[in-house]
Design an enzyme around this catalytic site. Sequence first.
Site, PDB file in Angstrom:
ATOM      1  N   GLU A   1       0.836  -1.217   0.000  1.00  0.00           N
ATOM      2  CA  GLU A   1       0.000   0.000   0.000  1.00  0.00           C
ATOM      3  C   GLU A   1       0.867   1.261   0.000  1.00  0.00           C
ATOM      4  O   GLU A   1       1.894   1.311   0.661  1.00  0.00           O
ATOM      5  CB  GLU A   1      -0.902   0.024   1.246  1.00  0.00           C
ATOM      6  CG  GLU A   1      -2.031  -0.978   1.202  1.00  0.00           C
ATOM      7  CD  GLU A   1      -3.017  -0.811   2.368  1.00  0.00           C
ATOM      8  OE1 GLU A   1      -2.987   0.223   3.060  1.00  0.00           O
ATOM      9  OE2 GLU A   1      -3.821  -1.745   2.569  1.00  0.00           O
TER      10      GLU A   1
ATOM     11  N   GLU B   1      -8.370   1.983  -5.094  1.00  0.00           N
ATOM     12  CA  GLU B   1      -9.468   1.655  -4.169  1.00  0.00           C
ATOM     13  C   GLU B   1     -10.269   2.902  -3.797  1.00  0.00           C
ATOM     14  O   GLU B   1      -9.705   3.918  -3.358  1.00  0.00           O
ATOM     15  CB  GLU B   1      -8.926   0.987  -2.890  1.00  0.00           C
ATOM     16  CG  GLU B   1     -10.041   0.655  -1.904  1.00  0.00           C
ATOM     17  CD  GLU B   1      -9.673  -0.357  -0.827  1.00  0.00           C
ATOM     18  OE1 GLU B   1      -8.562  -0.918  -0.874  1.00  0.00           O
ATOM     19  OE2 GLU B   1     -10.522  -0.579   0.059  1.00  0.00           O
TER      20      GLU B   1
END
Length: 285
Positions: free
Chosen positions: A121, A189
């Site tokens: 991430e 996302e």
Amino acid sequence: MPDEKTEKITIPFLQAKKEKNEKIVAITAYDFPIAKIVDESGIDLILVGDSLGMVVLGYENTIPVTMEDMIHHTKPVVRASKRALVVGDMPYFSFHLSNKESVFNASRFLKEAGASAVKVEGASKKRLKLIESLVEAEIPVMGHVGLTPQSIYHFGKFKVRGKEVEEAKKIIQGALSLEKAGVFSVVLECIPMELAGIITERLKIPTIGIGAGPYCDGQILVFHDLVGFSNGYLPKFVKIYADINELISRAIKEYINDVKKEKFPDSDHSYHMKSKKIKELINGG
Ligand code: KIV
């Protein structure tokens, strides 16, 4: 190029899909039986996501998930996946220490668990340097921008990112920098579909959306969400394709009822002795 049904999916195959404008379909899995169904159904990529913490381990967010949890769950998914590319998700604080420790942790997904890539991430400067080191160590990396759940305490809550121009620009820049650092794909996302469209157009590598609309090169959903197996809150972007909770709950209630009413086990679900042996047993043989 792999045969659509049988051969192992590779990173060049996913890249070719982007170039041919063919959608990539991905899903999460965390154990052998589900990974087997998913793989046999023809999914391109299985992510052993750290969403494991929320959907399987019962945590409120992904922060408590450990490297040991991830390796433990990646192994059975790899064993079940004959075709799909398996990506292991690097959990919180497995890539925040030294470069050396982070690269070592990533290597465990390939060496111990048998995954083909890792997901990391974020796109900070430090993260980009780490990604370069991972690529240098022959570890393929998937990036992840937009709503990055490991930053939950920083964001305050799970919500759409990049609705304002300044944040949208940062997300675009992050995705471009990840591509430059060598990732083979980027998860987008929870961002507006228009922003996902701009990023998808600007990147040469595939974008995989979750809550990022239809313009991405591929889609990913959390397995438990799409089959109605999640207990908590479901975001707007989830489409529920089955109601597994209801099915399981009905089966368990029926089982309880059958045992209480002595309908189960019946003779068909029991083992038997030949009558001659029973007589012998009773008469003390
Ligand atoms: O952990 C996960 O399942 C993920 C997906 C939501 C992309 O990161």
